[in-house]
Design an enzyme around this catalytic site. Sequence first.
Site, PDB file in Angstrom:
ATOM      1  N   GLY A  18      46.305  40.525  45.662  1.00 36.68           N
ATOM      2  CA  GLY A  18      44.860  40.319  45.711  1.00 36.68           C
ATOM      3  C   GLY A  18      44.539  38.852  45.540  1.00 36.68           C
ATOM      4  N   GLY A  20      40.981  36.125  44.412  1.00 36.70           N
ATOM      5  CA  GLY A  20      39.610  36.017  43.937  1.00 36.70           C
ATOM      6  C   GLY A  20      39.250  34.581  43.667  1.00 36.70           C
ATOM      7  N   ASP A 137      35.648  39.767  31.691  1.00 38.40           N
ATOM      8  CA  ASP A 137      35.547  40.154  33.101  1.00 38.40           C
ATOM      9  C   ASP A 137      36.030  41.589  33.276  1.00 38.40           C
ATOM     10  OD1 ASP A 137      34.863  39.803  35.767  1.00 38.40           O
ATOM     11  OD2 ASP A 137      36.834  39.017  36.325  1.00 38.40           O
TER      12      ASP A 137
END
Length: 262
Positions: A18, A20, A137
Amino acid sequence: MPGDPERIGEFWLAGRLGAGGQGVVYEGYGPDGGRVAIKVLHGASEAPQDLEQMAAEARAAQRVASFCTARILQVHLKPPRPYIVSEYIDGLSLQSTVAGGGGRAPRRFGEDDLHRLGIGIVTALTAIHQAKVVHRDLKPGNVMLGPDGPRLIDFGIARVLDTHSATQGGGLVGTLRYMAPEVYAGQRAGAEADVFAWGAIMVFAATGSHAFTGGDLPAIAHQVRTCDPDLGALPEPLRALVAAALDKDPLSARRRGRSWRR
């Protein structure tokens, strides 16, 4: 992808997991063949003191009990390619599970599964806060559903509760839909903010929709600070706990005798 490294430190990188705003997460393997997750941060241009602070925070996160989180194995936060190595959790995130990832159908959590999920995440938060760390988060994408239950990942923007950094403003840091009202008001993100995010996560698990659905920052901030999401899909007594967690004032629940958001 073009430009991705094949190795970093002593680890061979097998592919992306992933990406971000903070960096890219890779699947990697150590010299002993052990599987790990490696977060390579966009930190080459960070000031040395900022990287030192991040390293201190990552080391603090290593104090968290590993039975409920992805254990941090190695911290290397030096230019030009700072990275953090953590335990690889074999499973889908809550986000992917609910949305239908990995070739699976979308899933909505029933009563028993919701209670197990809620208890598992709360247990992890308890361990995190006992280590004097606040995640900051917490969101469905950072809850991994492993074979041994939910595990929390990605302490990339964690803050230590007993250090000066925990009380700094520094702008909005986190995922907008899961940030507590006090953070939008410019206050510190303390343990209560993690519990607020837990409440929003439970709404997502039960309904498949975010608790706060605005399309941009002003709309999301308005909803978080003024609107109460529909909790009808949540069974009791979980519904009352989620309502307390999502209270707009992190102190008002205590004043009314609901001490859970501490």
